[in-house]
Enzyme design. Structure first.
Site, PDB file in Angstrom:
ATOM      1  N   ASP A 195       0.820  -1.214   0.000  1.00 26.10           N
ATOM      2  CA  ASP A 195       0.000   0.000   0.000  1.00 26.10           C
ATOM      3  C   ASP A 195       0.856   1.267   0.000  1.00 26.10           C
ATOM      4  OD1 ASP A 195      -2.181  -1.640   0.113  1.00 26.10           O
ATOM      5  OD2 ASP A 195      -2.782  -1.112   2.148  1.00 26.10           O
ATOM      6  N   TYR A 205     -10.321  -7.501  -4.470  1.00 25.21           N
ATOM      7  CA  TYR A 205     -11.268  -6.396  -4.596  1.00 25.21           C
ATOM      8  C   TYR A 205     -12.002  -6.476  -5.935  1.00 25.21           C
ATOM      9  CZ  TYR A 205      -9.255  -3.855  -0.573  1.00 25.21           C
ATOM     10  OH  TYR A 205      -8.849  -3.461   0.670  1.00 25.21           O
ATOM     11  N   GLU A 248      -9.870  -7.914  -9.147  1.00 25.67           N
ATOM     12  CA  GLU A 248      -8.511  -8.407  -8.972  1.00 25.67           C
ATOM     13  C   GLU A 248      -8.515  -9.930  -9.023  1.00 25.67           C
ATOM     14  OE1 GLU A 248      -6.888  -4.936  -5.903  1.00 25.67           O
ATOM     15  OE2 GLU A 248      -7.571  -6.867  -5.108  1.00 25.67           O
TER      16      GLU A 248
END
Length: 415
Positions: free
Chosen positions: A48, A364, A380
């Site tokens: 992230d 996701y 995904e």
């Protein structure tokens, strides 16, 4: 319309092992232009903290397929010294304008560091487009205007990810979550409670000119969320929220004031969450006349809080909207993306069995309603890990009902 074969197109692919990675899909359909906008984060690695900026691919629906343009970097959606994350687009039908919300987070400051320190490093931002995503306005930072001094009690926050919605009332709604904590002073010492996660909504009632935020959800266990508007045949709007939790099942909540307040969330045992949870997507749609039988089932098992809000006569009225939901189906891993349908959204526990849309690692996802019984899903997936690619698929309402084992039912006057 005959069911079509579900085709999948890879829109973003990881470059080498551990290299450039695309994550966090968001999908928007623009009806007048028959254009799809597929957004994602471009990262220098899977982490992230290595998010860079958002990327976009524009697609045009032609017959039973979508023709996609090349990837485009959205450099207008950046702040110096920040990374751009969590795309959350919404279409405003009156001004024919796309609003793309996102957060900008100070470089390399993790969400966990913000939660532990209580020092927020995120900014609430958006860009907009009046030409269906071909060009974008300069970035606008709404943090001070919309959150203001309350941000001192938010360890961190984010929007979406996924799409926002425009309600029948024309209100624009952007789903979000915040880690909220309380601070107090005692005998010369400041104390702080442990931050807890609460979903909430940002919204606009003037076509996006100004924005406000609603109340934090009562339960401090919900994070990433999406919302969908359900209209019953009396025309009453109920905003349905599906939210991520770490409790091995999904949470849902209802709002009867267009998202300013939500009833206390309840857990949906048949919608599984893997450890630590996963983002999911939900959309509502009005079933086509050809999909419906003449007789409609009556609603008789609303959650008690919703029954008391709607009243006994309204609570027995069949809804004119169905829900579709996408999420990994396993309690153990992010695998086997499932698509579910709910023909009675105001009832408890009425979700279908899942259609396994992708077998294997999946994460996701974001759904979009197209037209004439068509849906799009951006998700995904991969062979070894869920972050290997972001793929897009089209499917029809008939395929959805066929694969979930649902029979067609509903009010016969719905188109």
């Amino acid at each position: 319309m005959e069911p079509s074969r579900c085709s999948t197109t890879t829109l973003f692919r990881q470059e080498g092992v551990g290299g450039i990675t695309y994550r966090i899909p968001a999908l928007l359909y623009i009806p007048p232009a028959r254009v799809l906008l597929a957004f994602a984060e471009k990262r220098s690695s899977v982490d992230d903290t290595d998010a860079l900026y958002l990327v976009l691919r524009r697609g045009e629906k032609v017959d039973h397929s979508v023709q996609w343009g090349p990837p485009e970097p959205l450099m207008s959606a950046t702040l110096p010294g920040f990374r751009t994350m969590n795309p959350c687009p919404v279409w405003e039908r009156k001004s024919r304008r796309v609003f793309l919300f996102f957060i900008c987070v100070r470089n390399h400051v993790t969400e966990q560091r913000q939660i532990c320190s209580g020092k927020n490093a995120a900014r609430l931002c958006f860009v907009s487009s009046s030409d269906h995503g071909r060009s974008w306005s300069p970035i606008k930072d709404l943090t001070d205007e919309v959150i203001g001094e309350e941000v001192e009690h938010w360890a961190t926050f984010a929007v979406g990810p996924g799409h926002g919605v425009q309600l029948q009332s024309d209100r624009l709604v952007i789903p979000a979550y915040a880690y909220h904590f309380s601070r107090w002073h005692c005998l010369g010492t400041f104390f702080r409670s442990r931050p807890r996660s609460h979903s909430l909504m940002f919204y606009s009632d003037d076509l996006g000119a100004t924005w406000k935020h609603g109340q934090l959800f009562q339960s401090g266990v919900t994070t990433e969320c999406e919302v969908a508007e359900v209209m019953n045949s009396n025309g009453l709007s109920v905003l349905y929220c599906s939210a991520r939790t770490s409790g091995r099942c999904r949470a849902e909540a209802f709002s009867t004031d267009l998202g300013e307040h939500f009833e206390k969330p309840s857990f949906v045992q048949e919608l599984h969450e893997p450890p630590h949870g996963c983002q999911g997507s939900v959309v509502s749609f009005r079933p086509r006349r050809g999909l419906l039988q003449e007789e409609a089932p009556a609603i008789s098992s609303h959650p008690k809080s919703l029954v008391s809000t709607l009243g006994p006569e309204q609570s027995l009225t069949p809804p004119s909207s169905w829900l579709v939901y996408s999420h990994p189906t396993s309690r153990r891993h992010r695998i086997n993306l499932g698509i579910y349908v709910n023909q009675a959204p105001l009832e408890a526990a009425r979700w279908s069995q899942p259609w396994i849309f992708h077998r294997g690692p999946s994460g996701y996802s974001d759904l979009a309603i197209l037209e004439e019984g068509w849906f799009g899903c951006l998700f995904e997936c991969g062979e070894k890990h869920e972050y290997e690619q972001i793929a897009f698929s089209l499917f029809t309402d008939q395929e959805l009902l066929s694969h979930t084992g649902e029979k067609c039912s509903g009010p016969s006057n719905v188109q």
